[in-house]
Design a protein around this motif. Structure first.
Motif, PDB file in Angstrom:
ATOM      1  N   SER A  71      35.836  34.045  39.082  1.00  0.00           N
ATOM      2  CA  SER A  71      35.117  34.394  40.531  1.00  0.00           C
ATOM      3  C   SER A  71      34.013  34.561  40.667  1.00  0.00           C
ATOM      4  O   SER A  71      33.169  34.895  39.452  1.00  0.00           O
ATOM      5  CB  SER A  71      36.139  35.548  41.002  1.00  0.00           C
ATOM      6  OG  SER A  71      35.760  35.849  42.147  1.00  0.00           O
ATOM      7  N   MET A  80      32.432  46.720  43.334  1.00  0.00           N
ATOM      8  CA  MET A  80      32.809  45.200  43.955  1.00  0.00           C
ATOM      9  C   MET A  80      33.229  45.333  45.446  1.00  0.00           C
ATOM     10  O   MET A  80      33.293  44.270  46.201  1.00  0.00           O
ATOM     11  CB  MET A  80      34.208  45.195  43.300  1.00  0.00           C
ATOM     12  CG  MET A  80      34.185  44.713  41.829  1.00  0.00           C
ATOM     13  SD  MET A  80      35.780  44.749  40.921  1.00  0.00           S
ATOM     14  CE  MET A  80      36.776  43.696  41.993  1.00  0.00           C
ATOM     15  N   PHE A 106      37.081  48.596  43.464  1.00  0.00           N
ATOM     16  CA  PHE A 106      37.524  47.994  42.320  1.00  0.00           C
ATOM     17  C   PHE A 106      38.718  47.013  43.019  1.00  0.00           C
ATOM     18  O   PHE A 106      39.644  46.664  42.192  1.00  0.00           O
ATOM     19  CB  PHE A 106      38.041  48.659  41.071  1.00  0.00           C
ATOM     20  CG  PHE A 106      37.352  49.959  40.831  1.00  0.00           C
ATOM     21  CD1 PHE A 106      36.011  49.483  40.311  1.00  0.00           C
ATOM     22  CD2 PHE A 106      37.590  51.171  40.748  1.00  0.00           C
ATOM     23  CE1 PHE A 106      35.029  50.456  39.796  1.00  0.00           C
ATOM     24  CE2 PHE A 106      36.809  52.273  40.384  1.00  0.00           C
ATOM     25  CZ  PHE A 106      35.569  52.102  39.727  1.00  0.00           C
ATOM     26  N   ARG A 171      45.174  38.493  40.881  1.00  0.00           N
ATOM     27  CA  ARG A 171      45.364  40.033  40.460  1.00  0.00           C
ATOM     28  C   ARG A 171      44.997  40.602  39.203  1.00  0.00           C
ATOM     29  O   ARG A 171      44.673  41.580  39.504  1.00  0.00           O
ATOM     30  CB  ARG A 171      47.065  40.240  40.704  1.00  0.00           C
ATOM     31  CG  ARG A 171      47.529  40.164  42.063  1.00  0.00           C
ATOM     32  CD  ARG A 171      48.948  40.539  42.043  1.00  0.00           C
ATOM     33  NE  ARG A 171      49.967  39.768  41.149  1.00  0.00           N
ATOM     34  CZ  ARG A 171      50.185  38.708  41.120  1.00  0.00           C
ATOM     35  NH1 ARG A 171      50.002  37.979  42.266  1.00  0.00           N
ATOM     36  NH2 ARG A 171      50.897  37.848  40.155  1.00  0.00           N
ATOM     37  N   LYS A 173      43.174  41.854  36.231  1.00  0.00           N
ATOM     38  CA  LYS A 173      42.076  42.454  36.067  1.00  0.00           C
ATOM     39  C   LYS A 173      40.854  41.333  34.831  1.00  0.00           C
ATOM     40  O   LYS A 173      41.608  40.742  34.152  1.00  0.00           O
ATOM     41  CB  LYS A 173      41.757  43.943  35.434  1.00  0.00           C
ATOM     42  CG  LYS A 173      40.401  44.568  35.530  1.00  0.00           C
ATOM     43  CD  LYS A 173      40.334  46.027  34.846  1.00  0.00           C
ATOM     44  CE  LYS A 173      38.837  46.389  34.757  1.00  0.00           C
ATOM     45  NZ  LYS A 173      38.790  47.508  33.932  1.00  0.00           N
ATOM     46  N   HIS A 174      39.753  41.744  35.298  1.00  0.00           N
ATOM     47  CA  HIS A 174      38.787  40.630  34.291  1.00  0.00           C
ATOM     48  C   HIS A 174      38.779  40.903  32.745  1.00  0.00           C
ATOM     49  O   HIS A 174      38.850  42.260  32.659  1.00  0.00           O
ATOM     50  CB  HIS A 174      37.395  40.741  34.706  1.00  0.00           C
ATOM     51  CG  HIS A 174      37.102  41.926  35.793  1.00  0.00           C
ATOM     52  ND1 HIS A 174      36.710  42.882  35.023  1.00  0.00           N
ATOM     53  CD2 HIS A 174      36.938  41.972  36.947  1.00  0.00           C
ATOM     54  CE1 HIS A 174      36.395  43.981  36.014  1.00  0.00           C
ATOM     55  NE2 HIS A 174      36.531  43.398  37.012  1.00  0.00           N
ATOM     56  N   LYS A 177      32.997  40.471  32.916  1.00  0.00           N
ATOM     57  CA  LYS A 177      32.296  40.717  34.207  1.00  0.00           C
ATOM     58  C   LYS A 177      30.654  40.731  33.750  1.00  0.00           C
ATOM     59  O   LYS A 177      30.447  41.454  32.833  1.00  0.00           O
ATOM     60  CB  LYS A 177      32.998  41.582  34.841  1.00  0.00           C
ATOM     61  CG  LYS A 177      33.327  42.876  34.332  1.00  0.00           C
ATOM     62  CD  LYS A 177      32.437  44.159  34.840  1.00  0.00           C
ATOM     63  CE  LYS A 177      32.935  45.451  34.191  1.00  0.00           C
ATOM     64  NZ  LYS A 177      31.720  45.843  33.005  1.00  0.00           N
TER      65      LYS A 177
HETATM   66  C1  HEM Z   1      42.383  42.613  40.953  1.00  0.00           C
HETATM   67  C2  HEM Z   1      41.337  42.559  40.253  1.00  0.00           C
HETATM   68  C3  HEM Z   1      40.278  43.270  39.782  1.00  0.00           C
HETATM   69  C4  HEM Z   1      40.110  44.432  39.286  1.00  0.00           C
HETATM   70  C5  HEM Z   1      41.533  45.315  39.191  1.00  0.00           C
HETATM   71  C6  HEM Z   1      39.038  44.943  39.094  1.00  0.00           C
HETATM   72  C7  HEM Z   1      38.596  46.320  38.438  1.00  0.00           C
HETATM   73  C8  HEM Z   1      37.501  46.447  38.196  1.00  0.00           C
HETATM   74  C9  HEM Z   1      36.840  47.747  37.720  1.00  0.00           C
HETATM   75  C10 HEM Z   1      38.016  48.941  37.428  1.00  0.00           C
HETATM   76  C11 HEM Z   1      35.640  47.715  37.501  1.00  0.00           C
HETATM   77  C12 HEM Z   1      34.720  49.118  36.884  1.00  0.00           C
HETATM   78  C13 HEM Z   1      34.248  48.555  35.620  1.00  0.00           C
HETATM   79  C14 HEM Z   1      35.493  48.302  34.523  1.00  0.00           C
HETATM   80  O1  HEM Z   1      36.431  48.962  34.425  1.00  0.00           O
HETATM   81  O2  HEM Z   1      35.554  47.221  33.766  1.00  0.00           O
HETATM   82  C15 HEM Z   1      35.161  46.751  37.939  1.00  0.00           C
HETATM   83  C16 HEM Z   1      33.804  46.156  37.889  1.00  0.00           C
HETATM   84  C17 HEM Z   1      33.537  44.772  38.215  1.00  0.00           C
HETATM   85  N1  HEM Z   1      34.061  43.798  38.747  1.00  0.00           N
HETATM   86 FE1  HEM Z   1      36.114  43.895  38.862  1.00  0.00          FE
HETATM   87  N2  HEM Z   1      37.989  44.021  39.051  1.00  0.00           N
HETATM   88  C18 HEM Z   1      38.733  42.764  39.743  1.00  0.00           C
HETATM   89  C19 HEM Z   1      38.397  41.616  40.352  1.00  0.00           C
HETATM   90  C20 HEM Z   1      37.059  41.206  40.139  1.00  0.00           C
HETATM   91  C21 HEM Z   1      36.489  39.876  40.725  1.00  0.00           C
HETATM   92  C22 HEM Z   1      37.602  38.965  41.415  1.00  0.00           C
HETATM   93  C23 HEM Z   1      35.377  39.821  40.525  1.00  0.00           C
HETATM   94  C24 HEM Z   1      34.414  38.827  40.737  1.00  0.00           C
HETATM   95  C25 HEM Z   1      33.313  38.551  40.535  1.00  0.00           C
HETATM   96  C26 HEM Z   1      34.895  41.116  39.758  1.00  0.00           C
HETATM   97  C27 HEM Z   1      33.639  41.354  39.413  1.00  0.00           C
HETATM   98  C28 HEM Z   1      33.459  42.880  38.993  1.00  0.00           C
HETATM   99  C29 HEM Z   1      31.950  43.255  38.280  1.00  0.00           C
HETATM  100  C30 HEM Z   1      30.821  42.033  38.485  1.00  0.00           C
HETATM  101  C31 HEM Z   1      31.987  44.576  38.141  1.00  0.00           C
HETATM  102  C32 HEM Z   1      30.757  45.300  37.500  1.00  0.00           C
HETATM  103  C33 HEM Z   1      30.111  45.749  38.588  1.00  0.00           C
HETATM  104  C34 HEM Z   1      28.918  46.699  38.273  1.00  0.00           C
HETATM  105  O3  HEM Z   1      28.868  47.040  37.150  1.00  0.00           O
HETATM  106  O4  HEM Z   1      28.118  46.842  39.171  1.00  0.00           O
HETATM  107  N3  HEM Z   1      36.131  42.090  39.722  1.00  0.00           N
HETATM  108  N4  HEM Z   1      36.085  45.664  38.441  1.00  0.00           N
END
Ligand code: HEM
Length: 184
Positions: A71, A80, A106, A171, A173-174, A177
């Motif tokens: 993505s 996010m 998130f 769904r 998680k990554h 990222k």
């Molecule tokens: C259901 C799916 C997803 C879940 C549960 C999720 C969950 C999270 C969580 C908990 C974090 C905080 C850092 C960590 O724990 O790693 C995070 C950060 C992040 N996620 Fe997701 N995420 C999902 C989907 C996505 C998608 C589709 C993208 C697309 C690009 C994305 C991009 C990011 C990025 C770039 C960060 C870091 C943002 C920052 O540091 O400013 N995530 N995500």
């Protein structure tokens, strides 16, 4: 000049696909944000994004080292939230993409569930040597309140993420990222 840049980007992508052949190692994570390597692309060892403008659209070629979902997101307000997402996967030769919106810090969900529209024009998708590549076009300004204007000449925060190999869904998680700034 634009043609030359496009050719270089296509060549770089082909090389990364070839280089991936036979490799089994996991992508390094976390990894430093990719430095844009030209006006129209950014690349990491495990992902690359190239773009070119075409009329009212921007055409993206996005590749990542996964056989699951991948993505790209644009302009979150924080983490996010409020970003526009293109999320997709290739399963059994069939490419599926979805236009999502950052519904929470998130969380993300389909624009169409929120009353918006799906504005992605899928051009192609393929899975090869452990990598997945999506080529798609987005309107520079779709007018959908669940998209963000990709205004030319302005800096945008780009998010890139992908899921575990084989997780062809929206769904999970990554496993990787990152984010960086880019100007279209
Ligand atoms: C259901 C799916 C997803 C879940 C549960 C999720 C969950 C999270 C969580 C908990 C974090 C905080 C850092 C960590 O724990 O790693 C995070 C950060 C992040 N996620 Fe997701 N995420 C999902 C989907 C996505 C998608 C589709 C993208 C697309 C690009 C994305 C991009 C990011 C990025 C770039 C960060 C870091 C943002 C920052 O540091 O400013 N995530 N995500």
């Amino acid at each position: 000049m634009k043609k030359v840049i496009t050719m270089v980007v296509m060549l770089a992508l082909s090389i990364s696909f070839l280089a991936a052949s036979g490799e089994k190692e996991e992508a390094a994570s976390p990894s430093p944000a990719p430095a844009p390597d030209s006006a129209s692309s950014a690349s990491l060892d495990n992902a690359s994004l190239a773009w070119e403008t075409a009329g009212e659209e921007i055409i993206f070629t996005f590749a990542a080292k996964t056989t699951g979902w991948l993505s790209v997101g644009f302009n979150p307000s924080r983490v996010m939230k409020d970003a526009q997402y293109v999320i997709g996967y290739v399963a059994n030769g069939q490419t599926t993409v979805r236009d999502d919106f950052g519904t929470g810090t998130f969380a993300h969900g389909p624009d169409t569930d929120l009353g918006g529209t799906d504005d992605i024009r899928l051009i192609s998708g393929r899975e090869e040597n452990g990598w997945t590549e999506l080529v798609f076009a987005l309107p520079i300004d779709s007018g959908d309140e669940y998209d963000v204007p990709l205004t030319l000449g302005e800096s945008h925060k780009i998010l890139i993420a992908y899921g575990p190999d084989g997780k062809d869904d929206f769904r999970t998680k990554h496993t990787f990222k990152t984010s960086f700034e880019a100007t279209f």
